[in-house]
Design an enzyme around this catalytic site. Structure first.
Site, PDB file in Angstrom:
ATOM      1  N   LYS A   1     -71.457  47.546  -4.178  1.00  0.00           N
ATOM      2  CA  LYS A   1     -72.397  47.400  -5.270  1.00  0.00           C
ATOM      3  C   LYS A   1     -71.884  47.699  -6.597  1.00  0.00           C
ATOM      4  O   LYS A   1     -72.038  48.878  -6.973  1.00  0.00           O
ATOM      5  CB  LYS A   1     -73.753  48.161  -4.670  1.00  0.00           C
ATOM      6  CG  LYS A   1     -75.103  47.504  -5.101  1.00  0.00           C
ATOM      7  CD  LYS A   1     -75.181  47.274  -6.555  1.00  0.00           C
ATOM      8  CE  LYS A   1     -75.896  48.597  -7.330  1.00  0.00           C
ATOM      9  NZ  LYS A   1     -75.712  48.117  -8.651  1.00  0.00           N
TER      10      LYS A   1
ATOM     11  N   GLU B   1     -67.935  60.575  -7.341  1.00  0.00           N
ATOM     12  CA  GLU B   1     -66.956  60.931  -8.292  1.00  0.00           C
ATOM     13  C   GLU B   1     -68.155  60.538  -9.549  1.00  0.00           C
ATOM     14  O   GLU B   1     -68.328  59.791  -9.927  1.00  0.00           O
ATOM     15  CB  GLU B   1     -65.970  59.613  -8.304  1.00  0.00           C
ATOM     16  CG  GLU B   1     -65.073  59.628  -7.230  1.00  0.00           C
ATOM     17  CD  GLU B   1     -64.002  60.859  -7.450  1.00  0.00           C
ATOM     18  OE1 GLU B   1     -63.881  61.363  -8.478  1.00  0.00           O
ATOM     19  OE2 GLU B   1     -63.419  61.271  -6.274  1.00  0.00           O
TER      20      GLU B   1
ATOM     21  N   CYS C   1     -64.370  58.518 -17.302  1.00  0.00           N
ATOM     22  CA  CYS C   1     -64.918  59.802 -16.751  1.00  0.00           C
ATOM     23  C   CYS C   1     -64.202  61.021 -17.093  1.00  0.00           C
ATOM     24  O   CYS C   1     -64.831  62.246 -17.291  1.00  0.00           O
ATOM     25  CB  CYS C   1     -64.705  59.577 -15.202  1.00  0.00           C
ATOM     26  SG  CYS C   1     -63.222  59.147 -14.610  1.00  0.00           S
TER      27      CYS C   1
ATOM     28  N   GLU D   1     -72.733  65.246 -20.722  1.00  0.00           N
ATOM     29  CA  GLU D   1     -71.770  64.382 -21.058  1.00  0.00           C
ATOM     30  C   GLU D   1     -72.478  62.961 -21.463  1.00  0.00           C
ATOM     31  O   GLU D   1     -73.615  62.766 -21.490  1.00  0.00           O
ATOM     32  CB  GLU D   1     -71.611  63.570 -19.548  1.00  0.00           C
ATOM     33  CG  GLU D   1     -70.509  62.342 -19.911  1.00  0.00           C
ATOM     34  CD  GLU D   1     -70.446  61.811 -18.485  1.00  0.00           C
ATOM     35  OE1 GLU D   1     -71.341  61.406 -17.635  1.00  0.00           O
ATOM     36  OE2 GLU D   1     -69.038  61.579 -17.974  1.00  0.00           O
TER      37      GLU D   1
HETATM   38  P1  NAD Z   1     -75.142  55.223 -12.998  1.00  0.00           P
HETATM   39  O1  NAD Z   1     -75.108  56.462 -12.174  1.00  0.00           O
HETATM   40  O2  NAD Z   1     -76.109  55.132 -13.761  1.00  0.00           O
HETATM   41  O3  NAD Z   1     -74.928  54.173 -12.071  1.00  0.00           O
HETATM   42  C1  NAD Z   1     -73.744  53.943 -10.939  1.00  0.00           C
HETATM   43  C2  NAD Z   1     -74.022  53.124  -9.957  1.00  0.00           C
HETATM   44  O4  NAD Z   1     -75.069  53.594  -9.180  1.00  0.00           O
HETATM   45  C3  NAD Z   1     -74.433  51.694 -10.365  1.00  0.00           C
HETATM   46  O5  NAD Z   1     -74.044  50.626  -9.510  1.00  0.00           O
HETATM   47  C4  NAD Z   1     -75.913  51.744 -10.195  1.00  0.00           C
HETATM   48  O6  NAD Z   1     -76.739  50.332 -10.119  1.00  0.00           O
HETATM   49  C5  NAD Z   1     -75.954  52.527  -8.837  1.00  0.00           C
HETATM   50  N1  NAD Z   1     -77.273  53.117  -8.839  1.00  0.00           N
HETATM   51  C6  NAD Z   1     -78.443  53.611  -9.811  1.00  0.00           C
HETATM   52  N2  NAD Z   1     -79.366  54.229  -9.133  1.00  0.00           N
HETATM   53  C7  NAD Z   1     -79.242  54.181  -7.853  1.00  0.00           C
HETATM   54  C8  NAD Z   1     -79.683  54.360  -6.780  1.00  0.00           C
HETATM   55  N3  NAD Z   1     -81.099  55.138  -6.726  1.00  0.00           N
HETATM   56  N4  NAD Z   1     -79.391  54.161  -5.596  1.00  0.00           N
HETATM   57  C9  NAD Z   1     -78.053  53.555  -5.230  1.00  0.00           C
HETATM   58  N5  NAD Z   1     -77.171  53.277  -6.380  1.00  0.00           N
HETATM   59  C10 NAD Z   1     -78.028  53.390  -7.559  1.00  0.00           C
HETATM   60  O7  NAD Z   1     -73.640  55.456 -13.773  1.00  0.00           O
HETATM   61  P2  NAD Z   1     -73.050  54.284 -15.016  1.00  0.00           P
HETATM   62  O8  NAD Z   1     -73.907  54.528 -16.305  1.00  0.00           O
HETATM   63  O9  NAD Z   1     -72.886  53.055 -14.142  1.00  0.00           O
HETATM   64  O10 NAD Z   1     -71.660  55.075 -15.215  1.00  0.00           O
HETATM   65  C11 NAD Z   1     -71.531  56.039 -16.170  1.00  0.00           C
HETATM   66  C12 NAD Z   1     -71.050  57.378 -15.335  1.00  0.00           C
HETATM   67  O11 NAD Z   1     -70.118  57.198 -14.273  1.00  0.00           O
HETATM   68  C13 NAD Z   1     -70.746  58.439 -16.214  1.00  0.00           C
HETATM   69  O12 NAD Z   1     -71.511  59.660 -15.716  1.00  0.00           O
HETATM   70  C14 NAD Z   1     -69.290  58.489 -15.802  1.00  0.00           C
HETATM   71  O13 NAD Z   1     -68.723  59.849 -16.063  1.00  0.00           O
HETATM   72  C15 NAD Z   1     -69.459  58.410 -14.382  1.00  0.00           C
HETATM   73  N6  NAD Z   1     -67.910  57.852 -14.038  1.00  0.00           N
HETATM   74  C16 NAD Z   1     -67.221  58.786 -13.078  1.00  0.00           C
HETATM   75  C17 NAD Z   1     -65.992  58.509 -12.727  1.00  0.00           C
HETATM   76  C18 NAD Z   1     -65.117  59.490 -11.692  1.00  0.00           C
HETATM   77  O14 NAD Z   1     -64.110  58.851 -11.113  1.00  0.00           O
HETATM   78  N7  NAD Z   1     -65.409  60.585 -11.524  1.00  0.00           N
HETATM   79  C19 NAD Z   1     -65.325  57.275 -13.206  1.00  0.00           C
HETATM   80  C20 NAD Z   1     -66.034  56.574 -13.814  1.00  0.00           C
HETATM   81  C21 NAD Z   1     -67.408  56.810 -14.280  1.00  0.00           C
END
Ligand code: NAD
Length: 502
Positions: free
Chosen positions: A186, A261, A295, A394
């Site tokens: 997803k 992650e 990240c 962040e």
């Molecule tokens: P987000 O948490 O808003 O969304 C991530 C994913 O989760 C998306 O696909 C979203 O549609 C899905 N999602 C949202 N609500 C959900 C729910 N209730 N149930 C299931 N899925 C759901 O994050 P974002 O804005 O897409 O990405 C940015 C974040 O990702 C930042 O905090 C960044 O640090 C983190 N990130 C971490 C790493 C790592 O390896 N640690 C790598 C890249 C990004």
């Protein structure tokens, strides 16, 4: 996949779900728009999926994991499939990079460079597919033989963020498949197109149906039903701390295991003995090269008080010279923020920093470019104190918070004063200090005199609220395998209720 013409000639592309080897519209036929962040204009649409689509995809993955060819395939043969996937990815880098850059605004040169590494992850995990050995255990019973065996979970849900969709996907899919699982992906609603293009690549080499599936749409509408689906046995999530908490809670209610992650507020620490030229390169690359949308972004700069003013001045000079522009152009150094909600979040973080009393010495505002789009200036704050929001939350944007320190102990205390612990950078020429800091910093990855490196062999993940579990390295395989203990009886069993006669 009918998008070749629109990608070549322009016009609106339409992407569909990929379930059981077939392209399909969302149940109910709804769609979401995808905007190009360099212009703000809609360039594609994706399926707005819901519970019915999640359930179809989860069932397809479950069937492939339990009765399809994947279920009975020898591990060495799975390894061959992963090698083929790596080769196919490598052959399609240009098309995939063009789509990802258009969808999330990351500079094309940067996407190409990242993608040129990704086939290596498939090759690395291909090699591990047949290496997970169990053990024969010397239990104290001559009539029983005991051994352990590693087994896959079955159908895995892989939920990814928008900043590097294909890299995040690869770090989940390659070890999950190598371990014998199947996957439903997803991707983020803000950047799904490259994931679907990659399915075309893998479909074209004949990957068995159901092994990889993709459903697109909003997290609450399709992500949540996916993790709740009874066919999903294991969850791997990359995203924000907030959504990670929701997923961990739901997964916990169902006692499903989850890898998280999550975000970071990583500190880069510059000591008085550092090679300053190298440190400046590492700081710029750590926070501004991907617009801070990484990240491991080094978003807190801790600098020895004696260096503070000079280093800040040099960083400000460096960022004012950077060229904004179309991420597809080779000369562009600063591309757009990846999506409109994120652009607003960056602006809000800057407003919070100013309200809390930090002083902006570079950037702090949006940029208007001829093509439109969501551009923001690389931004540097000084006068930051540890309790300000800009020091704790962040941003995931091009915003650096600078804080001075007097000595090593204070540097470590400031660096560790965070709820998150994804990465840290240390700039010093003192080898003893490098080891001391590496030991004491509360972060899943510590870089000394370099920053932002990644390799298939090296595990990556977070301490504290930055996550659970690890991606990459041998450890990533363990995330997708469970251990079974097998007891083989070798002789007659004793009577369960012995009497004096028996
Ligand atoms: P987000 O948490 O808003 O969304 C991530 C994913 O989760 C998306 O696909 C979203 O549609 C899905 N999602 C949202 N609500 C959900 C729910 N209730 N149930 C299931 N899925 C759901 O994050 P974002 O804005 O897409 O990405 C940015 C974040 O990702 C930042 O905090 C960044 O640090 C983190 N990130 C971490 C790493 C790592 O390896 N640690 C790598 C890249 C990004």
């Amino acid at each position: 996949m009918p998008n070749e013409a629109c990608l070549r000639e322009g016009g609106l592309c339409h992407y569909r779900n990929y379930i059981d080897g077939t392209w399909s519209e969302a149940d109910g036929g709804q769609r979401l728009d995808c905007a190009n962040p360099a212009s703000g204009k809609v360039w594609a649409t994706i399926a707005r999926s819901g519970p019915v689509d999640a359930s179809r995809a989860a069932r397809a993955a479950h069937v492939a994991a339990t009765t399809g060819p994947w279920a009975t395939m020898r591990p060495t043969e799975r390894g061959r499939w992963l090698r083929r996937m790596g080769e196919a990815f490598g052959a399609d880098i240009e098309r995939l990079a063009l789509v990802e850059s258009r969808d999330n605004g990351k500079r094309l040169s940067e996407v190409r460079a990242q993608f040129s590494d990704l086939p290596e992850y498939f090759h690395y995990f291909a090699g591990l597919a047949d290496k997970f050995e169990g053990r024969v255990l010397p239990i104290d019973r001559s009539d029983t033989f005991n051994y352990t065996v590693w087994q896959p979970y079955g159908a895995v849900a892989a939920i990814t963020a928008w900043n590097s969709p294909l890299a995040l996907l690869t770090w989940k899919v390659a070890p999950a498949l190598a371990a014998g699982n199947t996957v439903v992906i997803k991707p983020s609603e803000h950047a799904s197109a490259s994931t679907l293009e990659l399915m075309q690549t893998f479909g074209s080499i004949g990957l068995p149906h159901g092994v990889l599936n993709v459903v697109t749409g909003l997290g609450e509408e399709v992500g949540q039903p996916l993790i709740d689906d009874p066919h999903i046995q294991r969850i791997s999530f990359t995203g924000s701390v907030g959504v990670g908490r929701i997923i961990a809670t739901r997964a916990g209610e169902q006692l499903k295991r989850v890898t998280l992650e999550l975000g970071g507020k990583s500190a880069q620490i510059v000591f008085e003995d550092a090679d300053i030229e190298q440190a400046i390169r590492g700081i710029l690359s750590g926070i501004f090269v991907s617009n801070g949308q990484s990240c491991v972004a080094g978003s807190r700069l801790l600098v020895h008080a004696g260096l503070h003013d000079d280093l800040v001045r040099r960083l400000c000079e460096a960022v004012t010279e950077l060229r904004y522009g179309d991420p597809m152009e080779a000369a562009t150094q600063i591309g757009p923020i990846a999506n409109l909600p994120q652009f607003h979040r960056v602006q809000q973080a800057v407003d919070h920093a100013l309200e809390d009393g930090a002083r902006c010495v570079a950037g702090g505002t949006a940029v208007t470019t001829p093509g439109g789009g969501w551009y923001f200036k690389p931004t540097i704050f000084v006068g930051v104190t540890p309790n300000m929001r800009i020091a704790r939350e962040e941003v995931f944007g091009p915003v650096l918070a600078v804080m001075p320190f007097e000595d090593e102990a204070q540097a470590i205390a400031l660096a560790n004063d965070s709820d998150m612990g994804l990465a840290a950078g240390v700039w010093t020429q003192d080898i003893g200090r490098a080891f001391r800091l590496s030991n004491q910093l509360q972060a899943g990855t510590v870089y000394v005199n370099n920053y932002r490196g990644l390799a298939p062999q090296s595990p990556c993940g977070g301490f504290k609220q930055s996550g659970w579990g690890r991606e990459n390295g041998i450890e990533a395989m363990r995330e997708f395998l469970q251990l079974k203990s097998v007891w083989i009886g070798l002789g007659a069993l004793p009577h369960p209720y012995p009497t004096s006669e028996s």
